[in-house]
Design an enzyme around this catalytic site. Structure first.
Site, PDB file in Angstrom:
ATOM      1  CB  CYS A  79      -0.380   2.242   4.092  1.00 37.71           C
ATOM      2  SG  CYS A  79      -2.029   1.758   3.594  1.00 37.71           S
ATOM      3  CG  ASP A  80       3.350   0.893   4.498  1.00 35.47           C
ATOM      4  OD1 ASP A  80       2.974   1.348   5.593  1.00 35.47           O
ATOM      5  OD2 ASP A  80       3.067  -0.261   4.108  1.00 35.47           O
ATOM      6  CB  CYS A 105      -0.909  -0.047   1.230  1.00 37.74           C
ATOM      7  SG  CYS A 105      -1.880   1.443   1.475  1.00 37.74           S
TER       8      CYS A 105
HETATM    9  C1  LIG Z   1       0.488  -3.989   5.839  1.00 42.06           C
HETATM   10  C2  LIG Z   1      -0.641  -3.003   5.733  1.00 42.06           C
HETATM   11  C3  LIG Z   1      -0.482  -1.712   6.184  1.00 42.06           C
HETATM   12  C4  LIG Z   1      -1.526  -0.802   6.130  1.00 42.06           C
HETATM   13  N1  LIG Z   1      -1.323   0.451   6.595  1.00 42.06           N
HETATM   14  C5  LIG Z   1      -2.356   1.332   6.612  1.00 42.06           C
HETATM   15  C6  LIG Z   1      -2.176   2.639   7.150  1.00 42.06           C
HETATM   16  O1  LIG Z   1      -1.088   2.998   7.609  1.00 42.06           O
HETATM   17  N2  LIG Z   1      -3.252   3.466   7.144  1.00 42.06           N
HETATM   18  C7  LIG Z   1      -4.481   3.097   6.632  1.00 42.06           C
HETATM   19  O2  LIG Z   1      -5.426   3.893   6.701  1.00 42.06           O
HETATM   20  N3  LIG Z   1      -4.660   1.882   6.086  1.00 42.06           N
HETATM   21  C8  LIG Z   1      -3.632   0.980   6.060  1.00 42.06           C
HETATM   22  N4  LIG Z   1      -3.804  -0.235   5.496  1.00 42.06           N
HETATM   23  C9  LIG Z   1      -5.106  -0.571   4.884  1.00 42.06           C
HETATM   24  C10 LIG Z   1      -6.142  -0.882   5.995  1.00 42.06           C
HETATM   25  O3  LIG Z   1      -5.554  -1.769   6.924  1.00 42.06           O
HETATM   26  C11 LIG Z   1      -7.413  -1.463   5.415  1.00 42.06           C
HETATM   27  O4  LIG Z   1      -7.911  -0.616   4.396  1.00 42.06           O
HETATM   28  C12 LIG Z   1      -8.517  -1.614   6.476  1.00 42.06           C
HETATM   29  O5  LIG Z   1      -7.997  -2.219   7.640  1.00 42.06           O
HETATM   30  C13 LIG Z   1      -9.662  -2.460   5.922  1.00 42.06           C
HETATM   31  O6  LIG Z   1     -10.579  -2.720   6.950  1.00 42.06           O
HETATM   32  P1  LIG Z   1     -11.794  -3.720   6.695  1.00 42.06           P
HETATM   33  O7  LIG Z   1     -12.563  -3.761   7.974  1.00 42.06           O
HETATM   34  O8  LIG Z   1     -12.512  -3.384   5.464  1.00 42.06           O
HETATM   35  O9  LIG Z   1     -11.130  -5.146   6.419  1.00 42.06           O
HETATM   36  P2  LIG Z   1     -10.187  -6.037   7.339  1.00 42.06           P
HETATM   37  O10 LIG Z   1      -9.489  -5.240   8.343  1.00 42.06           O
HETATM   38  O11 LIG Z   1      -9.388  -6.868   6.393  1.00 42.06           O
HETATM   39  O12 LIG Z   1     -11.213  -6.977   8.131  1.00 42.06           O
HETATM   40  C14 LIG Z   1     -11.910  -8.019   7.511  1.00 42.06           C
HETATM   41  C15 LIG Z   1     -12.122  -9.109   8.548  1.00 42.06           C
HETATM   42  O13 LIG Z   1     -13.033 -10.076   8.013  1.00 42.06           O
HETATM   43  C16 LIG Z   1     -12.652 -11.359   8.479  1.00 42.06           C
HETATM   44  N5  LIG Z   1     -13.234 -12.360   7.591  1.00 42.06           N
HETATM   45  C17 LIG Z   1     -13.035 -12.509   6.257  1.00 42.06           C
HETATM   46  N6  LIG Z   1     -13.747 -13.570   5.812  1.00 42.06           N
HETATM   47  C18 LIG Z   1     -14.398 -14.100   6.882  1.00 42.06           C
HETATM   48  C19 LIG Z   1     -15.270 -15.225   7.054  1.00 42.06           C
HETATM   49  N7  LIG Z   1     -15.658 -16.021   6.051  1.00 42.06           N
HETATM   50  N8  LIG Z   1     -15.738 -15.485   8.316  1.00 42.06           N
HETATM   51  C20 LIG Z   1     -15.383 -14.683   9.358  1.00 42.06           C
HETATM   52  N9  LIG Z   1     -14.549 -13.620   9.230  1.00 42.06           N
HETATM   53  C21 LIG Z   1     -14.073 -13.334   8.013  1.00 42.06           C
HETATM   54  C22 LIG Z   1     -11.131 -11.311   8.443  1.00 42.06           C
HETATM   55  O14 LIG Z   1     -10.574 -12.253   9.333  1.00 42.06           O
HETATM   56  C23 LIG Z   1     -10.840  -9.865   8.883  1.00 42.06           C
HETATM   57  O15 LIG Z   1     -10.573  -9.771  10.263  1.00 42.06           O
HETATM   58  C24 LIG Z   1      -2.771  -1.181   5.557  1.00 42.06           C
HETATM   59  C25 LIG Z   1      -2.937  -2.482   5.073  1.00 42.06           C
HETATM   60  C26 LIG Z   1      -1.888  -3.393   5.158  1.00 42.06           C
HETATM   61  C27 LIG Z   1      -2.092  -4.799   4.650  1.00 42.06           C
END
Ligand SMILES: Cc1cc2nc3c(=O)[nH]c(=O)nc-3n(C[C@H](O)[C@H](O)[C@H](O)COP(=O)(O)OP(=O)(O)OC[C@H]3O[C@@H](n4cnc5c(N)ncnc54)[C@H](O)[C@@H]3O)c2cc1C
Length: 310
Positions: free
Chosen positions: A136-137, A133
């Site tokens: 992000c980084d 990303c």
């Molecule tokens: C290494 C890294 C660094 C990042 N740094 C930043 C940053 O500095 N700033 C920023 O704003 N964003 C950052 N991001 C992006 C950010 O983390 C994501 O955009 C955000 O966390 C997405 O949130 P979400 O709730 O949509 O999904 P997620 O946080 O991915 O949550 C989805 C959840 O659903 C669960 N799930 C999936 N399928 C199932 C199933 N069948 N049954 C039960 N549970 C399930 C998963 O286990 C997971 O916990 C970063 C991403 C990465 C990978």
């Protein structure tokens, strides 16, 4: 069968924010996650762009969000995998490896996973120079040398973003031309600090504690070359975790991201999607939180004020 007002699939930033708003509004709210709560936020080594936290580890932010959500009264089931969905009826059925639940409304907040290039060193240096990303980084690599892997729109957008921060941006692409929008390619070609390696793949990522170099392989000649870089941004695609939802009839874009309207509604009444699993153009913690909030508040109206349903 256990009955809930609202079931949220995924306890990442989107799901936890939705849980806070659902529970605080008085909805009987269940959040299910196949892992421990916190989601991808917990994978971010350092977060510097979530308002209110000038610098925080992803793990700490994820923990704070989880505790906050639990405090509002939402029920959280961790280490429980959602295995199938039946969303078409008035009552939505959510099956997991432990039980079957029924809810009036469901929010899909199951996130996405970044595609990896599966080379030696990629896993070892994740969060220590290997990133997926740019927004992000990228700011951690101000004035440094970085490498972008990929040749589509995301790779070009990331390259352009990094070209304003890093001293030098190298791009490796397996083909001899980008597969991105023309305007992006033209913009990229105008940058003096961008160098493209065509018909080239990354063979290995090397370092000591942090990334120091990459070994590139010329796919035409087979020759290898070591390039010293501080960061590697892998941009070869992202897959939304939307399969179960799509199997249950939720409409998605070609790339699998769930199509939503401005209220986070999907094509199925009472079914919402929020965060990285959607076709929203920005995938950040802040946007996931905002979408989770919007979904929960619209779900509240759907559940408590059914006379407003279209
Ligand atoms: C290494 C890294 C660094 C990042 N740094 C930043 C940053 O500095 N700033 C920023 O704003 N964003 C950052 N991001 C992006 C950010 O983390 C994501 O955009 C955000 O966390 C997405 O949130 P979400 O709730 O949509 O999904 P997620 O946080 O991915 O949550 C989805 C959840 O659903 C669960 N799930 C999936 N399928 C199932 C199933 N069948 N049954 C039960 N549970 C399930 C998963 O286990 C997971 O916990 C970063 C991403 C990465 C990978």
């Amino acid at each position: 069968m256990e009955n809930w007002d609202l079931i949220i699939i995924g306890a990442g930033a989107a799901g936890l924010a939705a849980g806070i708003y659902g529970a605080r509004s008085g909805l009987k709210t269940l959040i299910i996650d196949e892992k421990m709560a916190g989601g991808t936020t917990g994978d971010a080594p350092i977060v510097e762009n979530f308002p209110g936290f000038a610098q925080v580890t992803g793990a700490e932010l994820a923990e704070k969000m989880t505790l906050h959500c639990k405090k509002t009264g939402a029920t959280l089931h961790e280490l429980e995998v959602v295995s199938s969905l039946d969303l078409k009826g008035e009552k939505k059925i959510v099956k997991t490896n432990h039980s079957t639940y029924e809810a009036t409304s469901v929010i899909i907040a199951s996130g996405a996973h970044y595609r990896e290039i599966n080379v030696t060193g990629e896993k070892e240096f994740q969060g220590r120079g290997v990133s997926y990303c740019g927004v992000c980084d990228g700011p951690f690599f101000k004035g440094k040398r970085v490498l972008v892997v990929g040749g589509g729109n995301s790779a070009c957008i990331t390259t352009l973003y990094l070209s304003g921060l890093a001293a030098e941006v190298n791009v490796v692409h397996r083909r001899d031309a980008f597969r991105a929008e023309n305007a992006l390619v033209k913009d990229l070609e105008s940058k003096g600090n961008v160098k493209v390696y065509w018909n080239t793949a990354v063979k290995e990522i090397k370092g000591e504690k942090i990334v120091k170099s990459v070994v590139l392989s010329d796919l035409k000649t087979g020759e290898n070359k070591e390039l010293s870089v501080n960061g590697v941004f892998v941009q070869v695609g992202e897959s939304p975790n939307s399969q179960l939802a799509r199997e249950a009839g939720v409409e998605a874009e070609e790339d699998g991201s769930i199509r939503i309207d401005i209220n986070q509604r999907t094509n199925i009444p009472g079914v919402y999607a929020a965060g990285d699993v959607t076709n929203h153009p920005v995938r950040q913690i802040g946007t996931a939180v905002g979408q989770g909030i919007t979904a929960a508040l619209d779900a509240y109206s759907y559940i408590r004020r059914p006379y407003y349903r279209k």
